[in-house]
Scaffold this motif. Structure first.
Motif, PDB file in Angstrom:
ATOM      1  N   ALA A 270      20.770   3.307   4.189  1.00 39.58           N
ATOM      2  CA  ALA A 270      19.620   3.801   3.448  1.00 39.58           C
ATOM      3  C   ALA A 270      19.924   3.748   1.967  1.00 39.58           C
ATOM      4  CB  ALA A 270      19.250   5.224   3.882  1.00 39.58           C
ATOM      5  N   ILE A 271      18.845   3.701   1.193  1.00 32.66           N
ATOM      6  CA  ILE A 271      18.982   3.678  -0.253  1.00 32.66           C
ATOM      7  C   ILE A 271      17.991   4.656  -0.852  1.00 32.66           C
ATOM      8  CG2 ILE A 271      17.421   1.684  -0.470  1.00 32.66           C
ATOM      9  CD1 ILE A 271      19.283   0.728  -2.789  1.00 32.66           C
ATOM     10  N   SER A 272      18.457   5.461  -1.767  1.00 35.62           N
ATOM     11  CA  SER A 272      17.613   6.466  -2.372  1.00 35.62           C
ATOM     12  C   SER A 272      16.694   5.846  -3.417  1.00 35.62           C
ATOM     13  CB  SER A 272      18.468   7.555  -3.007  1.00 35.62           C
ATOM     14  OG  SER A 272      19.129   7.032  -4.156  1.00 35.62           O
ATOM     15  N   ARG A 273      15.806   6.675  -3.935  1.00 32.15           N
ATOM     16  CA  ARG A 273      14.898   6.204  -4.979  1.00 32.15           C
ATOM     17  C   ARG A 273      15.662   5.708  -6.203  1.00 32.15           C
ATOM     18  NH1 ARG A 273      10.679  11.157  -5.248  1.00 32.15           N
ATOM     19  NH2 ARG A 273      10.366  10.261  -7.325  1.00 32.15           N
ATOM     20  N   SER A 274      16.787   6.335  -6.476  1.00 32.64           N
ATOM     21  CA  SER A 274      17.565   5.974  -7.662  1.00 32.64           C
ATOM     22  C   SER A 274      18.621   4.917  -7.373  1.00 32.64           C
ATOM     23  CB  SER A 274      18.239   7.223  -8.227  1.00 32.64           C
ATOM     24  OG  SER A 274      19.091   7.797  -7.252  1.00 32.64           O
ATOM     25  N   GLY A 275      18.693   4.440  -6.133  1.00 30.73           N
ATOM     26  CA  GLY A 275      19.629   3.370  -5.798  1.00 30.73           C
ATOM     27  C   GLY A 275      20.913   3.797  -5.123  1.00 30.73           C
TER      28      GLY A 275
ATOM     29  N   GLU B  55       0.837  -1.210   0.000  1.00 33.75           N
ATOM     30  CA  GLU B  55       0.000   0.000   0.000  1.00 33.75           C
ATOM     31  C   GLU B  55       0.867   1.253   0.000  1.00 33.75           C
ATOM     32  OE1 GLU B  55      -3.180  -0.343  -0.534  1.00 33.75           O
ATOM     33  OE2 GLU B  55      -3.023  -2.524  -0.331  1.00 33.75           O
ATOM     34  N   LEU B  56       1.930   1.210  -0.751  1.00 30.56           N
ATOM     35  CA  LEU B  56       2.872   2.335  -0.798  1.00 30.56           C
ATOM     36  C   LEU B  56       3.478   2.341  -2.198  1.00 30.56           C
ATOM     37  CD1 LEU B  56       5.605   3.059   1.852  1.00 30.56           C
ATOM     38  CD2 LEU B  56       6.296   2.559  -0.469  1.00 30.56           C
ATOM     39  N   THR B  57       3.575   3.518  -2.797  1.00 28.81           N
ATOM     40  CA  THR B  57       4.207   3.617  -4.118  1.00 28.81           C
ATOM     41  C   THR B  57       5.712   3.550  -3.898  1.00 28.81           C
ATOM     42  OG1 THR B  57       2.364   5.008  -4.835  1.00 28.81           O
ATOM     43  CG2 THR B  57       4.319   4.940  -6.250  1.00 28.81           C
ATOM     44  N   PHE B  58       6.212   2.340  -3.915  1.00 27.39           N
ATOM     45  CA  PHE B  58       7.571   2.038  -3.457  1.00 27.39           C
ATOM     46  C   PHE B  58       8.628   2.887  -4.167  1.00 27.39           C
ATOM     47  CE2 PHE B  58      10.434  -0.576  -1.159  1.00 27.39           C
ATOM     48  CZ  PHE B  58      11.485  -0.932  -1.984  1.00 27.39           C
ATOM     49  N   SER B  59       8.433   3.102  -5.461  1.00 28.74           N
ATOM     50  CA  SER B  59       9.452   3.798  -6.249  1.00 28.74           C
ATOM     51  C   SER B  59       9.604   5.263  -5.856  1.00 28.74           C
ATOM     52  CB  SER B  59       9.134   3.695  -7.738  1.00 28.74           C
ATOM     53  OG  SER B  59       7.884   4.309  -8.011  1.00 28.74           O
ATOM     54  N   THR B  60       8.657   5.796  -5.112  1.00 29.93           N
ATOM     55  CA  THR B  60       8.727   7.209  -4.721  1.00 29.93           C
ATOM     56  C   THR B  60       9.291   7.393  -3.309  1.00 29.93           C
ATOM     57  OG1 THR B  60       6.484   7.316  -3.796  1.00 29.93           O
ATOM     58  CG2 THR B  60       6.739   7.732  -6.179  1.00 29.93           C
ATOM     59  N   TYR B  61       9.733   6.303  -2.701  1.00 31.02           N
ATOM     60  CA  TYR B  61      10.251   6.369  -1.340  1.00 31.02           C
ATOM     61  C   TYR B  61      11.715   5.954  -1.273  1.00 31.02           C
ATOM     62  CZ  TYR B  61       5.666   7.104   0.736  1.00 31.02           C
ATOM     63  OH  TYR B  61       4.459   7.639   1.106  1.00 31.02           O
ATOM     64  N   ALA B  62      12.479   6.716  -0.501  1.00 33.19           N
ATOM     65  CA  ALA B  62      13.774   6.232  -0.042  1.00 33.19           C
ATOM     66  C   ALA B  62      13.515   5.261   1.104  1.00 33.19           C
ATOM     67  CB  ALA B  62      14.637   7.392   0.436  1.00 33.19           C
ATOM     68  N   MET B  63      14.383   4.280   1.248  1.00 24.95           N
ATOM     69  CA  MET B  63      14.199   3.255   2.282  1.00 24.95           C
ATOM     70  C   MET B  63      15.422   3.214   3.191  1.00 24.95           C
ATOM     71  SD  MET B  63      11.225   2.094   1.547  1.00 24.95           S
ATOM     72  CE  MET B  63      11.145   0.676   2.662  1.00 24.95           C
ATOM     73  N   GLY B  64      15.168   3.034   4.470  1.00 22.13           N
ATOM     74  CA  GLY B  64      16.272   2.999   5.421  1.00 22.13           C
ATOM     75  C   GLY B  64      16.165   1.825   6.370  1.00 22.13           C
ATOM     76  N   TRP B  65      17.294   1.482   6.948  1.00 18.89           N
ATOM     77  CA  TRP B  65      17.358   0.495   8.028  1.00 18.89           C
ATOM     78  C   TRP B  65      17.948   1.189   9.254  1.00 18.89           C
ATOM     79  CZ3 TRP B  65      15.324  -4.328   8.042  1.00 18.89           C
ATOM     80  CH2 TRP B  65      15.025  -4.924   6.817  1.00 18.89           C
ATOM     81  N   PHE B  66      17.304   0.964  10.371  1.00 14.40           N
ATOM     82  CA  PHE B  66      17.776   1.452  11.662  1.00 14.40           C
ATOM     83  C   PHE B  66      17.838   0.269  12.612  1.00 14.40           C
ATOM     84  CE2 PHE B  66      17.439   6.141  11.332  1.00 14.40           C
ATOM     85  CZ  PHE B  66      16.824   6.237  10.093  1.00 14.40           C
ATOM     86  N   ARG B  67      18.532   0.451  13.723  1.00 13.20           N
ATOM     87  CA  ARG B  67      18.577  -0.620  14.721  1.00 13.20           C
ATOM     88  C   ARG B  67      18.553  -0.033  16.126  1.00 13.20           C
ATOM     89  NH1 ARG B  67      24.793  -2.801  13.626  1.00 13.20           N
ATOM     90  NH2 ARG B  67      25.893  -1.004  14.565  1.00 13.20           N
ATOM     91  N   GLN B  68      18.086  -0.847  17.054  1.00 12.26           N
ATOM     92  CA  GLN B  68      18.024  -0.417  18.448  1.00 12.26           C
ATOM     93  C   GLN B  68      18.428  -1.577  19.342  1.00 12.26           C
ATOM     94  OE1 GLN B  68      14.248   1.189  19.742  1.00 12.26           O
ATOM     95  NE2 GLN B  68      15.240   2.325  21.396  1.00 12.26           N
TER      96      GLN B  68
ATOM     97  N   PRO C 175      18.694  10.058   1.062  1.00 15.29           N
ATOM     98  CA  PRO C 175      17.816   9.794   2.198  1.00 15.29           C
ATOM     99  C   PRO C 175      18.403  10.361   3.484  1.00 15.29           C
ATOM    100  CG  PRO C 175      18.985   7.808   1.537  1.00 15.29           C
ATOM    101  CD  PRO C 175      19.285   8.840   0.499  1.00 15.29           C
ATOM    102  N   SER C 176      17.519  10.590   4.435  1.00 14.13           N
ATOM    103  CA  SER C 176      17.942  11.138   5.715  1.00 14.13           C
ATOM    104  C   SER C 176      18.518  10.034   6.602  1.00 14.13           C
ATOM    105  CB  SER C 176      16.748  11.782   6.418  1.00 14.13           C
ATOM    106  OG  SER C 176      17.108  12.188   7.719  1.00 14.13           O
ATOM    107  N   LYS C 177      19.411  10.431   7.505  1.00 17.41           N
ATOM    108  CA  LYS C 177      19.913   9.531   8.522  1.00 17.41           C
ATOM    109  C   LYS C 177      19.200   9.757   9.860  1.00 17.41           C
ATOM    110  CE  LYS C 177      24.492   9.149   6.398  1.00 17.41           C
ATOM    111  NZ  LYS C 177      25.954   9.287   6.555  1.00 17.41           N
ATOM    112  N   GLN C 178      18.205  10.628   9.851  1.00 14.68           N
ATOM    113  CA  GLN C 178      17.450  10.953  11.052  1.00 14.68           C
ATOM    114  C   GLN C 178      16.123  10.200  11.061  1.00 14.68           C
ATOM    115  OE1 GLN C 178      18.906  12.922  13.358  1.00 14.68           O
ATOM    116  NE2 GLN C 178      20.659  13.005  11.960  1.00 14.68           N
ATOM    117  N   GLU C 179      15.851   9.487  12.147  1.00 14.34           N
ATOM    118  CA  GLU C 179      14.636   8.669  12.166  1.00 14.34           C
ATOM    119  C   GLU C 179      13.373   9.512  12.067  1.00 14.34           C
ATOM    120  OE1 GLU C 179      15.278   7.517  16.779  1.00 14.34           O
ATOM    121  OE2 GLU C 179      13.406   6.828  15.915  1.00 14.34           O
ATOM    122  N   ARG C 180      13.421  10.738  12.551  1.00 17.32           N
ATOM    123  CA  ARG C 180      12.209  11.562  12.529  1.00 17.32           C
ATOM    124  C   ARG C 180      11.788  11.939  11.115  1.00 17.32           C
ATOM    125  NH1 ARG C 180      16.209  14.996  14.610  1.00 17.32           N
ATOM    126  NH2 ARG C 180      16.790  16.729  13.237  1.00 17.32           N
ATOM    127  N   ALA C 181      12.673  11.770  10.151  1.00 19.78           N
ATOM    128  CA  ALA C 181      12.348  12.118   8.767  1.00 19.78           C
ATOM    129  C   ALA C 181      11.518  11.038   8.074  1.00 19.78           C
ATOM    130  CB  ALA C 181      13.623  12.351   7.978  1.00 19.78           C
TER     131      ALA C 181
END
Length: 124
Positions: free
Chosen positions: A50-55, A26-39, A104-110
């Motif tokens: 993180a990976i941008s829309r263009s890779g 339920e998300l237009t995947f190609s329009t989103y940057a994707m990130g991984w965080f850990r705790q 992509p941002s490195k800040q989780e709030r983004a």
């Protein structure tokens, strides 16, 4: 509603590898940057990769050269290949989506959406 579902976590010995997956729906995947965080227990959530829309790929210094992020738009999935794992990599890993053009941002709030997390435990 938007869902991000992580998988691939588990228990591995130091020096081993794991590949995490995060499938978006339920998300237009190609329009989103994707990130991984850990705790880790008792610590705040930190940026991993993180990976941008263009890779374009971005990494925390602590994982550079060991982790690799990729995305498959046809499958609406982002991956995190983790090699040479260390005990200090043990944490709950979360994927996140950020609707952003550019690096992509490195800040989780983004980030707009988050998965539920998957546990990674590295034994020494």
């Amino acid at each position: 509603q938007v869902q991000l579902v992580e998988s691939g976590g588990g228990l591995v010995q130091a020096g081993g590898s794991l590949r995490l997956s995060c499938e978006a729906s339920e998300l237009t995947f190609s329009t989103y940057a994707m990130g991984w965080f850990r705790q880790a227990p008792g610590k705040g959530r930190e940026f991993v990769a993180a990976i941008s829309r263009s890779g374009g790929q971005y990494y925390a210094d602590s994982v550079k050269g060991r982790f690799s992020i990729s995305r498959d738009t046809a499958k609406n999935t982002v991956y995190l290949q983790m090699n040479s794992l260390k005990p200090e990599d043990s944490a709950v890993y979360y994927c996140a989506a950020e609707q952003r053009l550019g690096p992509p941002s490195k800040q989780e709030r983004a980030y707009d959406y988050w998965g539920q997390g998957t546990q990674v435990t590295v034994s020494s």
